[in-house]
Design an enzyme around this catalytic site. Structure first.
Site, PDB file in Angstrom:
ATOM      1  N   MET A  26       0.876  -1.173   0.000  1.00 50.47           N
ATOM      2  CA  MET A  26       0.000   0.000   0.000  1.00 50.47           C
ATOM      3  C   MET A  26       0.912   1.221   0.000  1.00 50.47           C
ATOM      4  O   MET A  26       1.721   1.402   0.915  1.00 50.47           O
ATOM      5  CB  MET A  26      -0.862  -0.057   1.266  1.00 50.47           C
ATOM      6  CG  MET A  26      -1.901   1.011   1.428  1.00 50.47           C
ATOM      7  SD  MET A  26      -2.814   0.663   2.965  1.00 50.47           S
ATOM      8  CE  MET A  26      -3.964   2.021   2.993  1.00 50.47           C
ATOM      9  N   SER A  27       0.831   2.033  -1.043  1.00 47.26           N
ATOM     10  CA  SER A  27       1.754   3.165  -1.180  1.00 47.26           C
ATOM     11  C   SER A  27       1.610   4.158  -0.041  1.00 47.26           C
ATOM     12  O   SER A  27       0.544   4.292   0.559  1.00 47.26           O
ATOM     13  CB  SER A  27       1.505   3.888  -2.508  1.00 47.26           C
ATOM     14  OG  SER A  27       1.807   3.071  -3.599  1.00 47.26           O
ATOM     15  N   GLN A  28       2.699   4.877   0.242  1.00 48.99           N
ATOM     16  CA  GLN A  28       2.652   5.898   1.272  1.00 48.99           C
ATOM     17  C   GLN A  28       1.693   7.013   0.853  1.00 48.99           C
ATOM     18  O   GLN A  28       1.540   7.307  -0.337  1.00 48.99           O
ATOM     19  CB  GLN A  28       4.037   6.474   1.572  1.00 48.99           C
ATOM     20  CG  GLN A  28       4.733   7.156   0.421  1.00 48.99           C
ATOM     21  CD  GLN A  28       5.648   6.228  -0.339  1.00 48.99           C
ATOM     22  OE1 GLN A  28       5.325   5.070  -0.595  1.00 48.99           O
ATOM     23  NE2 GLN A  28       6.819   6.739  -0.701  1.00 48.99           N
TER      24      GLN A  28
END
Length: 219
Positions: free
Chosen positions: A65-67
């Protein structure tokens, strides 16, 4: 699965949005969309304390899950408006699609992992997001049955933009995706499709999982 929050999470969310502003996110609509989506709902409960940290987090099926700052940057680059139809390739946790749902008329998201799509659909239902539809499929082929799209977001890296996605993009439309070799630093690009040709703008260096053809046989 509950979305209930107390004063503590409200304070976290305010600090979260302030942090995005400090990292250069200026689009008020994007900031509002990210404020509206309860990020802890999309995070493994074990990692709850990191839900509003600006870090990438692991999710099921070996994905990430991208920042939040990268989610916001990619969303800003898409320039989504309330009339747009958006395709997202790489549903993951469903967080980015949920953010897009507060900006677009319609969001179609596709992932090769059935379990990720099922979990994301549950989260969309909990949040009452009626303009998001999730499918299991080969993201490289896009979603021709739902095309054309005004905007396309790809959350996995490839050497070039798949032609099926270019074909499903309206003229005047935008694709945002990372380009480059797997397991190495890639370039996040913004591609605009016009009658006169393509325009590519390089945005920043990133690292994403590779864009893999086909739907997963398991998971």
């Amino acid at each position: 699965m509950s979305t209930g929050e107390g004063d503590g999470e409200q304070a976290e969310r305010m600090a979260f949005i302030l942090g995005l502003r400090q990292r250069g996110i200026r689009d008020v609509a994007v900031l509002r969309a990210m404020e509206l989506v309860p990020r802890p709902l999309f995070v493994d409960p074990i990692l709850r304390r990191h839900a509003y940290d600006d870090v990438a987090l692991p999710i099921a099926c070996g994905q990430t899950m991208s920042q939040p700052s990268l989610v916001a940057t990619m969303t800003e680059a898409l320039s989504v408006t309330a009339e747009h139809s958006v395709l997202e390739v790489g549903t993951g946790s469903g967080y980015h699609a949920a953010v897009l749902s507060h900006l677009a008329a319609r969001v179609v998201t596709v992932d090769r992992y059935r379990s990720l799509v099922t979990e994301a659909q549950t989260r969309f239902e909990v949040l009452g997001l009626r303009n998001v539809t999730a499918f299991v499929g080969d993201g490289i082929q896009g979603m021709p049955g739902r095309a054309p799209f005004d905007r396309i977001l790809v959350t996995a890296a490839a050497a070039d933009i798949p032609m099926a996605l270019v074909d499903q993009l309206k003229f005047g439309g935008i694709i945002v995706m990372p380009l480059g070799p797997p397991e190495e630093v890639q370039t996040l690009v913004r591609y605009e499709k016009a009658q006169s040709g393509r325009t590519r703008t390089d945005l920043m260096k990133v690292r994403f999982v590779p864009l893999v053809p086909g739907a997963a046989a398991t998971l």
